[in-house]
Design a protein around this motif. Structure first.
Motif, mmCIF file in Angstrom:
data_model
loop_
_atom_site.group_PDB
_atom_site.id
_atom_site.type_symbol
_atom_site.label_atom_id
_atom_site.label_comp_id
_atom_site.label_asym_id
_atom_site.label_seq_id
_atom_site.Cartn_x
_atom_site.Cartn_y
_atom_site.Cartn_z
ATOM 1 N N ALA A 29 0.840 -1.066 0.186
ATOM 2 C CA ALA A 29 -0.113 -0.127 0.015
ATOM 3 C C ALA A 29 0.883 1.357 -0.074
ATOM 4 N N THR A 30 1.179 1.712 -1.193
ATOM 5 C CA THR A 30 1.998 2.970 -1.067
ATOM 6 C C THR A 30 1.322 4.336 -1.022
ATOM 7 N N GLN A 31 2.104 4.993 -0.256
ATOM 8 C CA GLN A 31 1.445 6.211 -0.054
ATOM 9 C C GLN A 31 1.992 7.624 -0.625
ATOM 10 N N ALA A 32 2.873 7.487 -1.539
ATOM 11 C CA ALA A 32 3.440 8.704 -2.184
ATOM 12 C C ALA A 32 4.025 9.585 -1.116
ATOM 13 N N PHE A 33 4.867 9.138 -0.182
ATOM 14 C CA PHE A 33 5.252 10.179 0.790
ATOM 15 C C PHE A 33 6.066 11.185 -0.036
ATOM 16 N N LYS A 34 6.059 12.611 0.518
ATOM 17 C CA LYS A 34 6.749 13.584 0.059
ATOM 18 C C LYS A 34 7.292 14.554 1.036
ATOM 19 N N ALA A 35 8.398 14.964 1.042
ATOM 20 C CA ALA A 35 8.899 16.017 2.070
ATOM 21 C C ALA A 35 8.468 17.233 1.681
ATOM 22 N N VAL A 36 7.933 18.152 2.808
ATOM 23 C CA VAL A 36 7.759 19.516 2.443
ATOM 24 C C VAL A 36 9.201 20.266 2.524
ATOM 25 N N GLU A 43 14.878 14.477 6.551
ATOM 26 C CA GLU A 43 15.050 13.353 7.351
ATOM 27 C C GLU A 43 13.971 12.392 7.876
ATOM 28 N N MET A 44 12.962 13.097 8.320
ATOM 29 C CA MET A 44 11.617 12.695 8.920
ATOM 30 C C MET A 44 11.083 11.881 7.876
ATOM 31 N N LEU A 45 11.263 12.138 6.490
ATOM 32 C CA LEU A 45 10.455 11.424 5.218
ATOM 33 C C LEU A 45 11.298 9.863 5.309
ATOM 34 N N LYS A 46 12.772 9.988 5.550
ATOM 35 C CA LYS A 46 13.292 8.700 5.452
ATOM 36 C C LYS A 46 12.738 7.995 6.608
ATOM 37 N N THR A 47 12.825 8.502 7.962
ATOM 38 C CA THR A 47 12.609 7.624 9.094
ATOM 39 C C THR A 47 10.867 7.238 8.947
ATOM 40 N N GLN A 73 -1.769 10.977 -2.010
ATOM 41 C CA GLN A 73 -0.264 11.371 -1.601
ATOM 42 C C GLN A 73 -0.379 11.774 0.024
ATOM 43 N N THR A 74 0.835 11.580 0.533
ATOM 44 C CA THR A 74 0.971 12.119 2.028
ATOM 45 C C THR A 74 2.399 13.045 1.948
ATOM 46 N N PHE A 75 2.155 14.199 2.502
ATOM 47 C CA PHE A 75 3.314 15.128 2.819
ATOM 48 C C PHE A 75 3.704 15.006 4.331
ATOM 49 N N ILE A 76 5.201 15.021 4.329
ATOM 50 C CA ILE A 76 5.743 14.932 5.662
ATOM 51 C C ILE A 76 6.389 16.027 5.946
ATOM 52 N N GLY A 77 6.107 16.663 7.056
ATOM 53 C CA GLY A 77 6.709 17.796 7.696
ATOM 54 C C GLY A 77 7.878 17.255 8.577
ATOM 55 N N PRO A 78 8.633 18.286 9.336
ATOM 56 C CA PRO A 78 9.553 17.536 10.298
ATOM 57 C C PRO A 78 9.080 16.955 11.662
ATOM 58 N N GLU A 79 7.714 17.283 11.554
ATOM 59 C CA GLU A 79 7.309 16.391 12.953
ATOM 60 C C GLU A 79 6.418 15.180 12.282
ATOM 61 N N GLY A 80 6.477 14.954 11.166
ATOM 62 C CA GLY A 80 5.722 13.814 10.679
ATOM 63 C C GLY A 80 4.828 13.874 9.707
#
Length: 207
Positions: A29-36, A43-47, A73-80
């Motif tokens: 189940a892919t989420q298309a994670f992307k860092a803002v 770093e949080m994107l990787k974690t 898609q899901t955007f990732i900030g430094p907090e998650g």
């Protein structure tokens, strides 16, 4: 748990390989994670994203296929992970309306698995507006055509879902189906999107 799942998967493939012609793989189940664009987001994107998507896709290497379930898609900030930004169109599940999710999931699976053939095992939209279902599905299929033109081996596409379904804790509220049903008579009624999708399938092309 993931390590145990992988060991079980690999052992299952060993057993199933004894059946001539049988193809085996798993679906992610892919989420298309992307860092803002903020400090710490990459770093949080990787974690956050690696153990949820990439780890499984990498370990599909050597399989006969890898499946992709993709919706948004899901955007990732430094907090998650962050909620969908205000003003964007969302579906009945609260996800962003994002047709490119299927093609992005396919590209990620193809690259991380070292070019294992990809099957879209789930893709669709929970909506009460059937015109938006058609628009979403058309956009997803256009993206897959582009991925194929890029040289990615896409085995096929399975729409979620034929019928409006019982969607986990959300119950019957999110309507994903190409076919509606009456909860008293159980009569099934194909939606316009079902007829549209049928024409696409018969033509084997976007028409």
């Amino acid at each position: 748990m993931a390590d145990a799942l992988l060991a079980s998967h690999d052992r299952s493939r060993e057993v199933l390989s004894q059946v001539s012609g049988l193809k085996t793989g798993w679906t992610v189940a892919t989420q298309a994670f992307k860092a803002v664009d903020e400090p710490g987001a990459a770093e949080m994107l990787k974690t956050y994203g690696y153990p949820r998507d990439d780890w499984y896709l990498e370990r599909a290497a050597g399989n006969d296929f890898v499946g992709v379930q993709a919706y948004t898609q899901t955007f990732i900030g430094p907090e998650g992970p962050r909620p969908v930004a205000e003003g964007l169109e969302t579906t009945l599940t609260g996800w962003e309306f994002y047709p490119p999710a299927a093609a992005e999931g396919v590209r990620s699976a193809w690259e991380l698995s070292s070019h294992v053939p990809v099957m879209v095992t789930e893709n669709g939209i929970a909506t009460g507006d059937d015109e938006r279902r058609i628009a979403y599905t058309r956009g997803a299929l256009e993206g897959l055509h582009q991925a194929i033109e890029e040289g990615i081996e896409v085995l096929g596409y399975q729409h979620w879902s034929a019928l409006d379904n019982y969607e986990w804790a959300s119950g019957f509220k999110p309507t994903f189906g190409l076919i509606a049903w009456d909860d008293e008579t159980f009569e099934r009624t194909p939606k316009p999107s079902a007829h549209w999708y049928g024409e696409v399938a018969k033509a084997n092309a976007l028409v």
